[in-house]
Motif scaffolding. Sequence first.
Motif, mmCIF file in Angstrom:
data_model
loop_
_atom_site.group_PDB
_atom_site.id
_atom_site.type_symbol
_atom_site.label_atom_id
_atom_site.label_comp_id
_atom_site.label_asym_id
_atom_site.label_seq_id
_atom_site.Cartn_x
_atom_site.Cartn_y
_atom_site.Cartn_z
ATOM 1 N N GLY A 125 5.250 37.793 -0.028
ATOM 2 C CA GLY A 125 5.310 39.225 0.234
ATOM 3 C C GLY A 125 3.959 39.895 0.268
ATOM 4 N N HIS A 126 3.902 40.991 1.027
ATOM 5 C CA HIS A 126 2.654 41.720 1.246
ATOM 6 C C HIS A 126 2.692 43.089 0.590
ATOM 7 C CE1 HIS A 126 0.095 44.299 4.119
ATOM 8 N NE2 HIS A 126 -0.761 43.558 3.445
ATOM 9 N N SER A 127 1.600 43.489 -0.064
ATOM 10 C CA SER A 127 1.382 44.841 -0.560
ATOM 11 C C SER A 127 2.475 45.283 -1.537
ATOM 12 C CB SER A 127 1.260 45.793 0.636
ATOM 13 O OG SER A 127 0.799 47.055 0.250
ATOM 14 N N TYR A 128 3.254 46.310 -1.154
ATOM 15 C CA TYR A 128 4.313 46.847 -2.018
ATOM 16 C C TYR A 128 5.361 45.800 -2.392
ATOM 17 C CZ TYR A 128 8.536 49.440 -3.279
ATOM 18 O OH TYR A 128 9.668 49.883 -3.921
ATOM 19 N N ALA A 129 5.497 44.757 -1.578
ATOM 20 C CA ALA A 129 6.472 43.698 -1.850
ATOM 21 C C ALA A 129 6.287 43.110 -3.248
ATOM 22 C CB ALA A 129 6.345 42.596 -0.799
ATOM 23 N N TYR A 130 5.084 43.232 -3.800
ATOM 24 C CA TYR A 130 4.784 42.757 -5.162
ATOM 25 C C TYR A 130 5.847 43.209 -6.160
ATOM 26 C CZ TYR A 130 2.559 43.563 -9.759
ATOM 27 O OH TYR A 130 2.279 43.663 -11.107
ATOM 28 N N TYR A 131 6.305 44.453 -6.066
ATOM 29 C CA TYR A 131 7.261 44.993 -7.036
ATOM 30 C C TYR A 131 8.622 44.319 -6.910
ATOM 31 C CZ TYR A 131 3.656 48.280 -8.104
ATOM 32 O OH TYR A 131 2.460 48.802 -8.512
ATOM 33 N N LEU A 132 9.085 44.121 -5.698
ATOM 34 C CA LEU A 132 10.356 43.438 -5.474
ATOM 35 C C LEU A 132 10.275 41.975 -5.914
ATOM 36 C CD1 LEU A 132 10.845 45.050 -2.008
ATOM 37 C CD2 LEU A 132 12.377 45.438 -3.933
ATOM 38 N N MET A 133 9.149 41.356 -5.643
ATOM 39 C CA MET A 133 8.965 39.956 -6.003
ATOM 40 C C MET A 133 8.914 39.769 -7.517
ATOM 41 S SD MET A 133 6.125 39.148 -3.061
ATOM 42 C CE MET A 133 5.834 37.428 -3.461
ATOM 43 N N MET A 135 10.321 41.698 -9.725
ATOM 44 C CA MET A 135 11.667 41.929 -10.244
ATOM 45 C C MET A 135 12.575 40.739 -9.957
ATOM 46 S SD MET A 135 13.611 43.864 -11.985
ATOM 47 C CE MET A 135 12.612 45.374 -12.069
ATOM 48 N N TYR A 136 12.506 40.219 -8.742
ATOM 49 C CA TYR A 136 13.343 39.068 -8.391
ATOM 50 C C TYR A 136 12.984 37.873 -9.265
ATOM 51 C CZ TYR A 136 16.490 36.501 -5.316
ATOM 52 O OH TYR A 136 17.569 35.790 -4.812
ATOM 53 N N GLY A 137 11.679 37.652 -9.457
ATOM 54 C CA GLY A 137 11.234 36.530 -10.275
ATOM 55 C C GLY A 137 11.691 36.629 -11.723
ATOM 56 N N ALA A 138 11.727 37.852 -12.254
ATOM 57 C CA ALA A 138 12.157 38.057 -13.633
ATOM 58 C C ALA A 138 13.661 37.822 -13.787
ATOM 59 C CB ALA A 138 11.803 39.466 -14.088
ATOM 60 N N LYS A 139 14.438 38.214 -12.764
ATOM 61 C CA LYS A 139 15.888 38.113 -12.862
ATOM 62 C C LYS A 139 16.420 36.729 -12.454
ATOM 63 C CE LYS A 139 18.680 41.389 -12.140
ATOM 64 N NZ LYS A 139 19.581 42.384 -11.496
ATOM 65 N N TYR A 140 15.765 36.118 -11.479
ATOM 66 C CA TYR A 140 16.309 34.884 -10.915
ATOM 67 C C TYR A 140 15.235 33.803 -10.782
ATOM 68 C CZ TYR A 140 19.921 38.256 -9.689
ATOM 69 O OH TYR A 140 20.875 39.240 -9.751
ATOM 70 N N SER A 141 14.514 33.571 -11.842
ATOM 71 C CA SER A 141 13.387 32.631 -11.800
ATOM 72 C C SER A 141 13.819 31.217 -11.424
ATOM 73 C CB SER A 141 12.664 32.605 -13.152
ATOM 74 O OG SER A 141 13.543 32.186 -14.185
ATOM 75 N N SER A 146 8.218 29.137 -5.669
ATOM 76 C CA SER A 146 6.869 29.711 -5.755
ATOM 77 C C SER A 146 6.929 31.173 -5.345
ATOM 78 C CB SER A 146 5.885 28.990 -4.816
ATOM 79 O OG SER A 146 5.812 27.618 -5.069
ATOM 80 N N LEU A 147 5.929 31.934 -5.785
ATOM 81 C CA LEU A 147 5.680 33.281 -5.296
ATOM 82 C C LEU A 147 4.301 33.297 -4.655
ATOM 83 C CD1 LEU A 147 6.793 35.652 -8.225
ATOM 84 C CD2 LEU A 147 7.995 35.240 -6.096
ATOM 85 N N VAL A 148 4.186 33.954 -3.505
ATOM 86 C CA VAL A 148 2.884 34.117 -2.856
ATOM 87 C C VAL A 148 2.675 35.607 -2.623
ATOM 88 C CG1 VAL A 148 1.412 33.514 -0.914
ATOM 89 C CG2 VAL A 148 3.124 31.865 -1.744
ATOM 90 N N PHE A 149 1.802 36.219 -3.422
ATOM 91 C CA PHE A 149 1.487 37.642 -3.301
ATOM 92 C C PHE A 149 0.330 37.814 -2.323
ATOM 93 C CE2 PHE A 149 2.954 37.140 -7.759
ATOM 94 C CZ PHE A 149 4.006 38.046 -7.787
ATOM 95 N N ILE A 150 0.513 38.628 -1.307
ATOM 96 C CA ILE A 150 -0.535 38.853 -0.319
ATOM 97 C C ILE A 150 -1.091 40.266 -0.491
ATOM 98 C CG2 ILE A 150 -1.119 38.889 2.129
ATOM 99 C CD1 ILE A 150 1.289 37.013 2.582
ATOM 100 N N ASP A 151 -2.315 40.372 -0.940
ATOM 101 C CA ASP A 151 -3.006 41.634 -1.189
ATOM 102 C C ASP A 151 -2.087 42.655 -1.887
ATOM 103 O OD1 ASP A 151 -5.738 42.339 -0.872
ATOM 104 O OD2 ASP A 151 -5.190 43.937 0.498
ATOM 105 N N PRO A 152 -1.549 42.287 -3.046
ATOM 106 C CA PRO A 152 -0.577 43.148 -3.734
ATOM 107 C C PRO A 152 -1.196 44.398 -4.346
ATOM 108 C CG PRO A 152 -1.184 41.320 -5.152
ATOM 109 C CD PRO A 152 -1.821 41.054 -3.809
#
Length: 273
Positions: A125-133, A135-141, A146-152
């Motif tokens: 995910g890019h930018s604002y997607a950081y917040y959704l990612m 949250m998703y990672g915390a709930k459904y790890s 993997s998570l790939v944060f792009i310029d979060p």
Amino acid sequence: MLRFVFLIFTAISSFLPSSAYSLDEKRKLQQVLIDVGEYNLSFNFIAGTKPAIVFESGSGVDSSHWNNIVETLSNKIDNAIITYDRAGYGLSELPKSPYDIYGEVEGLKKGLEQLGYANSFVYVGHSYAYYLMEMYGAKYSNSLNSLVFIDPITVEFIDSMGGIEEELKNIDLSQLPNNNLGKALTRETEGLAETYASVKNLRDKYRKNCFIISAEKPEWSSLKEIYEWQAAHKKLSEKCGSKLVVAKGSTHDVPTHSPEVIVSKLVSILSKL
């Protein structure tokens, strides 16, 4: 400077839909509307092996932001590739209810369940997607590879600039376009304080296998903003236990300016799973 709003308006003013997909017949792109409860979400997917690659856009852009990356990536991997339009974006319906990050995450999960890929995917995910990612990672790890944060735009960065209250106090939503996208962004922006607080208060953030790609040229006017932006990315990378990847020459829109960096990182991640 209102950081969230600056990035939203930068995205709206500079974003042009990417070219249409041009894929081999064996890697056929499919589009489907999926009922996730209150509304339908539009998903684009190329069927393939697991883990799937799931792309999450930043504010102000729909799933077509990833088109060029999807086309290139589909020729390099056999994994399923999925993009989607968040509520009110692109072909997805705009709910009547206020924005709720928990609901947004649940919508994605329901869509992925119906596609058959909810139990194994790499979340990009890019930018604002950081917040959704986050949250998703915390709930459904357990479902994430993997998570790939792009310029979060991270919680740490916002805190260093005075907190979310400073970000929101002078927002003028009337500047947003008077169309479905504008309504979706208004809804998203009105929920920012709660979104920020929810992610900031997460106790169990997903840090098992995460990576950060940072733009070499942050789009900020002050040295403090640039320093804090880069410091936040470095800190997040350290928490993930991974090496920070810098997209050379790129400004905030890394998916457009440095798609090859993203593709290369994803191919590398998949080769080690």
